[in-house]
Scaffold this active site. Structure first.
Site, PDB file in Angstrom:
ATOM      1  N   ASP A   1       1.983 -46.600  18.800  1.00  0.00           N
ATOM      2  CA  ASP A   1       0.712 -45.889  18.905  1.00  0.00           C
ATOM      3  C   ASP A   1       0.097 -46.307  20.231  1.00  0.00           C
ATOM      4  O   ASP A   1      -0.347 -47.448  20.396  1.00  0.00           O
ATOM      5  CB  ASP A   1      -0.200 -46.259  17.736  1.00  0.00           C
ATOM      6  N   VAL A   2       0.057 -45.407  21.203  1.00  0.00           N
ATOM      7  CA  VAL A   2      -0.349 -45.790  22.556  1.00  0.00           C
ATOM      8  C   VAL A   2      -1.831 -46.153  22.647  1.00  0.00           C
ATOM      9  O   VAL A   2      -2.264 -46.714  23.659  1.00  0.00           O
ATOM     10  CB  VAL A   2      -0.030 -44.680  23.582  1.00  0.00           C
TER      11      VAL A   2
ATOM     12  N   ASN B   1       3.104 -39.430  28.803  1.00  0.00           N
ATOM     13  CA  ASN B   1       3.122 -38.075  28.274  1.00  0.00           C
ATOM     14  C   ASN B   1       2.385 -37.909  26.954  1.00  0.00           C
ATOM     15  O   ASN B   1       1.971 -36.803  26.618  1.00  0.00           O
ATOM     16  CB  ASN B   1       4.590 -37.630  28.113  1.00  0.00           C
TER      17      ASN B   1
ATOM     18  N   TYR C   1     -10.270 -32.207  25.033  1.00  0.00           N
ATOM     19  CA  TYR C   1      -9.002 -32.157  25.751  1.00  0.00           C
ATOM     20  C   TYR C   1      -9.235 -32.002  27.257  1.00  0.00           C
ATOM     21  O   TYR C   1      -8.659 -32.730  28.075  1.00  0.00           O
ATOM     22  CB  TYR C   1      -8.162 -30.995  25.223  1.00  0.00           C
TER      23      TYR C   1
ATOM     24  N   LYS D   1      -8.276 -34.644  30.354  1.00  0.00           N
ATOM     25  CA  LYS D   1      -7.318 -34.258  31.389  1.00  0.00           C
ATOM     26  C   LYS D   1      -7.938 -34.317  32.782  1.00  0.00           C
ATOM     27  O   LYS D   1      -7.268 -34.672  33.752  1.00  0.00           O
ATOM     28  CB  LYS D   1      -6.747 -32.870  31.094  1.00  0.00           C
TER      29      LYS D   1
END
Length: 257
Positions: A66-67, A93, A162, A166
């Site tokens: 789990d990053v 990613n 989102y 980004k």
């Protein structure tokens, strides 16, 4: 020639960590790198999906991660270096779009936090761990490629979490690229639009446009993205693709909004 024998000296192949490797772009990039002779540590939350990506390739190392959790990210890079000796490449990613189509005034904080923790905090934690490994190894250096999105440039309707993450990822890329120069750590970003994966299947059926209409959008083969990432990865460290945009030719990007 295996990963330890290349030892990163030719600047072309070596050891990679790919996050979000269980599906979509991460799966395609992992398989492209494996075909190219890279050793790859596959990170993601779903062990079974990672195993499916890896297949029976002996140069694939599956590490459920789990990053968004610092301890798990540290364990990921420790296990990769322990198995292969070093890290030449991080493809940052892992990401989530969060709940789609939710007006900003109705977006639950928990949903916002989940997107930020995965897309931004997770990317930072993985980049930080990669940076430490690359700075300390001999020979020094490596490459980090962040997966941005065309949403790093222009938003879709009702995509505040989102889009915000980004856009922030672009700042992360620039700052890491600057700080990595003294240590031969090259950092770039690939901004992807409408690659054909499970996540973008809805594009074919129709998605909201800036004018309020619902319209289908063209998609491109995810293999074209994977080949672009591999090209970026296999440049010598003296060269860097700082930003690349790869998108379906006919998608509404130029002129969007």
């Amino acid at each position: 020639m295996n990963a330890k024998e290349t030892d990163g000296r030719d600047g072309r192949t070596g050891v990679a960590v790919v996050t979000g490797a269980g599906s979509g772009i991460g799966r395609a990039v992992t398989r492209e790198l494996l075909r190219g002779g890279w050793a790859v540590a596959l990170a993601g939350r779903r062990a079974q999906a990672l195993e499916e990506t890896a297949g029976d390739d002996g140069q694939a190392l599956v590490i459920p991660t789990d990053v968004s959790q610092p301890a798990e990210v540290e364990a990921l890079f420790a296990a990769t270096a322990g198995r292969f000796g070093r890290v030449e490449l991080l493809f940052n990613n892992a990401g989530t779009s969060g709940p789609g189509g939710v007006p900003v005034e109705e977006l639950p904080y928990e949903a916002w936090r989940h997107v930020v923790d995965t897309n931004l905090n997770g990317a930072f934690l993985c980049a930080q761990a990669a940076y430490r490994q690359m700075k300390g190894q001999t020979p020094q250096g490596g490459r980090i490629i962040n997966n941005g999105s065309v949403s790093a440039h222009v938003p879709r309707p009702r995509s505040v979490a989102y889009t915000a993450t980004k856009h922030a990822l672009t700042g992360l890329t620039k700052s890491l690229a600057l700080d990595g120069r003294p240590y031969r750590i090259a950092v770039g970003q690939i901004d992807i639009g409408n690659a054909a994966t499970e996540m973008t299947e809805r594009m074919r059926r129709g998605v909201p446009q800036a004018n309020g209409e619902i319209a289908p959008e063209p998609v491109m083969d995810v293999a074209d993205v994977a080949r672009t990432v591999r090209h970026m990865a296999e440049l010598p460290l003296e060269a860097n693709v700082q930003f690349a945009t790869v998108l379906a030719t006919g998608m509404p990007y130029v002129g969007r909004g």
